[in-house]
Design a protein around this motif. Structure first.
Motif, mmCIF file in Angstrom:
data_model
loop_
_atom_site.group_PDB
_atom_site.id
_atom_site.type_symbol
_atom_site.label_atom_id
_atom_site.label_comp_id
_atom_site.label_asym_id
_atom_site.label_seq_id
_atom_site.Cartn_x
_atom_site.Cartn_y
_atom_site.Cartn_z
ATOM 1 N N UNK A 38 -1.487 -6.475 22.877
ATOM 2 C CA UNK A 38 -1.837 -7.880 22.763
ATOM 3 C C UNK A 38 -1.388 -8.680 23.979
ATOM 4 N N UNK A 39 -0.426 -8.144 24.725
ATOM 5 C CA UNK A 39 0.032 -8.794 25.948
ATOM 6 C C UNK A 39 0.167 -7.747 27.052
ATOM 7 N N UNK A 40 -0.082 -8.181 28.284
ATOM 8 C CA UNK A 40 -0.026 -7.284 29.435
ATOM 9 C C UNK A 40 1.127 -7.708 30.344
ATOM 10 N N UNK A 41 2.023 -6.772 30.710
ATOM 11 C CA UNK A 41 3.106 -7.126 31.632
ATOM 12 C C UNK A 41 2.581 -7.310 33.054
ATOM 13 N N UNK A 42 2.966 -8.418 33.695
ATOM 14 C CA UNK A 42 2.516 -8.734 35.043
ATOM 15 C C UNK A 42 3.708 -9.238 35.857
ATOM 16 N N UNK A 43 3.459 -9.417 37.147
ATOM 17 C CA UNK A 43 4.491 -9.938 38.045
ATOM 18 C C UNK A 43 4.092 -11.333 38.503
ATOM 19 N N UNK A 44 5.008 -12.285 38.402
ATOM 20 C CA UNK A 44 4.766 -13.653 38.856
ATOM 21 C C UNK A 44 6.042 -14.193 39.484
ATOM 22 N N UNK A 45 5.978 -14.551 40.777
ATOM 23 C CA UNK A 45 7.135 -15.098 41.505
ATOM 24 C C UNK A 45 8.339 -14.165 41.403
ATOM 25 N N UNK A 46 8.076 -12.877 41.497
ATOM 26 C CA UNK A 46 9.147 -11.895 41.506
ATOM 27 C C UNK A 46 9.737 -11.556 40.156
#
Length: 238
Positions: A130-138
């Motif tokens: 239901x949610x995808x892990x991503x990278x944002x601002x480190x």
């Protein structure tokens, strides 16, 4: 998805490899020119699906399919042959599909759908995707999948777009496709997955190529691979 092509004719292997690569759904492809070579390569690494010719010297594809049942976790078998008369026998050895040469791209995608459905872990819960892990601002953040408009391949990363932001993910496009397909996402091109819920318009441009407009992403047009047009129209009810 990891595939193996087993055919004693090199041109046939090359053609099927090209078609599989065009789908954008296969992570790795190995080739074997005989049943014996196929078994040797199978012992070297896991294979999810074996595309198997029936008529081969010495050990036939049908005999190899029967032998695969002795393995603890055998690959799915898709027969690819010029002979229609073996279809009944093929399904008696639990083949997942039976493709006629020359292989039709849409039929190939249907076979891959069947393989994906069979190999999908049965214990996987709905909440795990239901949610995808991503990278944002480190830092790592989790993006709800219902906010995702489309995903684009970028070098070794996947760029995930919502209506307001863009995120980087180290998960490959092929793996994201597998996770998101049951939730209304569609691989329209080697480099793109779209959330069908947010497809706003479908435009036919020169040479019959389709372009998709995405709701909430002004000015963005996503081209559809020719080989995916029929399946996409079916998914959109066109």
């Amino acid at each position: 998805m990891r595939a193996m092509i087993v055919d004693d004719e090199a041109p046939a292997r090359s053609e099927l490899r090209y078609l599989l690569e065009e789908t954008g759904r296969v992570d790795s492809i190995t080739e074997a020119s005989s049943a014996r070579e196929a078994v040797e390569k199978l012992m070297e690494g896991k294979v999810d699906v074996m595309f198997l010719d029936i008529s081969m010297p010495k050990t036939s594809g049908m005999q190899l399919a029967e032998a695969l049942h002795k393995l603890k976790n055998p690959p799915a078998v898709v027969f690819v042959t010029a002979y229609s008369e073996y279809a009944l026998e093929a399904f008696e050895v639990d083949a997942i599909d039976y493709l006629m040469k020359p292989v039709d791209p849409d039929r190939l995608n249907q076979a891959l759908d069947k393989v994906q459905a069979r190999t999908k872990p049965q214990t996987q819960s709905h909440s795990s995707v239901e949610r995808i892990p991503v990278v944002k601002s480190g830092r790592k953040v989790l993006v709800p999948i219902d906010q995702i408009r489309y995903i684009e391949a970028k070098d070794d990363y996947s760029c995930i777009y919502t209506d307001t932001d863009r995120f980087l993910s180290t998960i490959s496009l092929a793996k994201l496709e597998q996770k998101l397909a049951p939730h209304g996402f569609f691989r329209v091109h080697r480099g793109y997955i779209v959330n069908l819920e947010y497809v706003e318009d479908v435009e036919v441009i020169s040479s019959g190529i389709l372009q998709l407009g995405i709701n909430g992403i002004e000015g963005k047009k996503i081209s559809v691979s020719r080989r995916r047009v029929v399946a996409l129209k079916r998914a959109l009810g066109l």
